[in-house]
Enzyme design. Structure first.
Site, PDB file in Angstrom:
ATOM      1  N   GLU A   1       0.814  -1.214   0.000  1.00  0.00           N
ATOM      2  CA  GLU A   1       0.000   0.000   0.000  1.00  0.00           C
ATOM      3  C   GLU A   1       0.852   1.271   0.000  1.00  0.00           C
ATOM      4  O   GLU A   1       0.470   2.276  -0.614  1.00  0.00           O
ATOM      5  CB  GLU A   1      -0.945  -0.014   1.200  1.00  0.00           C
ATOM      6  CG  GLU A   1      -2.146  -0.933   1.046  1.00  0.00           C
ATOM      7  CD  GLU A   1      -1.783  -2.408   1.149  1.00  0.00           C
ATOM      8  OE1 GLU A   1      -2.530  -3.254   0.616  1.00  0.00           O
ATOM      9  OE2 GLU A   1      -0.730  -2.713   1.774  1.00  0.00           O
TER      10      GLU A   1
ATOM     11  N   HIS B   1     -10.865  -5.510   7.481  1.00  0.00           N
ATOM     12  CA  HIS B   1     -11.717  -5.452   6.297  1.00  0.00           C
ATOM     13  C   HIS B   1     -12.995  -4.647   6.542  1.00  0.00           C
ATOM     14  O   HIS B   1     -13.698  -4.321   5.584  1.00  0.00           O
ATOM     15  CB  HIS B   1     -12.138  -6.859   5.850  1.00  0.00           C
ATOM     16  CG  HIS B   1     -11.027  -7.700   5.315  1.00  0.00           C
ATOM     17  ND1 HIS B   1      -9.983  -8.126   6.088  1.00  0.00           N
ATOM     18  CD2 HIS B   1     -10.809  -8.195   4.071  1.00  0.00           C
ATOM     19  CE1 HIS B   1      -9.166  -8.858   5.346  1.00  0.00           C
ATOM     20  NE2 HIS B   1      -9.643  -8.909   4.115  1.00  0.00           N
TER      21      HIS B   1
END
Length: 325
Positions: free
Chosen positions: A60, A129
């Site tokens: 990321e 998540h």
């Protein structure tokens, strides 16, 4: 007009901007070949090639760091972070660079970068998540934070986000990716960032929500109407910039305000909205502002998520309590 769900509307917005502007590039983990884990970018690589829609490494900080460089160099990257909780390794890039370059260079350089983040619970996913940490991003100077609640808004807001010269966090409530369908214009259109929408007029209390919580609020409004309450519902659309005028105007009419947000209650969006009500409409308040938000804990996954999620009944309880105060 074409009937679309949110996935299709976002894909359509990306398609329109990629066709219109060769500087728009789309990438992230599994974004190219597979079209993303939720298939939001499906077929874009086939249509525009691997130079404009491609898969990134599973890193990321690299995704965001390269996007910053591209934006400064004149491109308009739209990067996808696969799940909201995966962004944390890139916080250095986000806070130290993406949000500051325009100020650091006194306007010489801009970062027209869109960061797409599927966020929120309700799909029985795993840890990292399902968070709703939008308040973190709203607190960072130099960022815009946009959260659509419908397919129509998703398309119009994303087009505006891509055309913005600022870094925009485009947070997508994955719980309703395919839960709502509505007619959406097939042609290009945009919705101004930072402008809320009054979805329903009311006189007893103002209800402010955004993202997936709009759907829960609308269910609560059905119950509230049956109980004899008149509720004004505002879809915030973006938490920064935040539409203070619409909130204040509504509170001056109803005298009461409730915020519905999925994220943890402490230091959350509800606290900011409460402050707005106090600062701009204090003399019109007839009851303390209320917050219907998540608990100050990690989402209890995978089996306890339903205890954390906000229900229409919980919203109705707060409506009744606030109106009767």
């Amino acid at each position: 007009m074409k009937v679309m769900n949110m996935v299709q509307a976002i894909n359509d917005a990306l398609d329109i901007k990629m066709a219109e502007d060769p500087n728009v590039v789309v990438y992230g983990e599994d974004v190219g070949v597979e079209g993303g884990v939720f298939r939001v970018t499906e077929n874009l690589q086939k249509k525009y090639g691997t130079m404009r829609c491609f898969d990134s490494p599973l890193a990321e900080s690299t995704i965001l760091g390269s996007g910053i460089g591209m934006a400064v160099a004149g491109l308009r990257p739209v990067v996808e972070i696969q799940f909201c909780g995966f962004l944390y390794p890139a916080f250095n890039q986000l806070i130290t660079h993406a949000s500051r370059i325009h100020n650091r260079t006194r306007g010489k350089y801009k970062t027209p970068l869109v960061i797409r983040l599927p966020y929120g619970g309700g799909i029985n996913a795993l840890e990292l998540h399902s968070e709703s940490m939008e308040a973190i991003y709203g607190h960072i100077p130099g960022l815009k934070v946009v959260i659509p609640s419908t397919p129509y808004d998703a398309k119009g807001l994303l087009i505006s986000a891509i055309e913005s010269n600022d870094t925009v966090m485009f947070m997508e409530p994955k719980r309703i990716y395919r839960a709502i369908k509505q007619e959406v214009p097939e042609e290009k259109f945009s919705i101004p960032l930072g402008k809320a929408r009054v979805l329903q007029e009311g006189t007893d209390v103002t209800l402010v929500a955004f993202g997936a919580m709009i759907r829960e609020a609308q269910k609560a409004l059905v119950l509230a109407k049956q109980a004899g309450y008149s509720v004004e519902l505002i879809d915030l659309r973006s938490i920064y910039p935040i539409d203070k005028d619409t909130i204040a105007k509504s509170v001056k009419k109803t005298g009461r305000i409730i915020t519905v947000a999925e994220g943890p209650v402490s230091y959350g969006v509800g606290a900011e909205i409460t402050a707005i009500a106090n600062e701009y409409s204090f003399l019109h308040l007839e009851a303390p502002p209320a917050r219907v938000q998540g608990f100050d804990t990690i989402v209890p996954l995978p089996n306890g998520e339903h205890h954390y999620m906000i229900s229409p009944e919980k919203i109705l309880y707060n409506i009744e309590k606030t109106v009767k105060y």
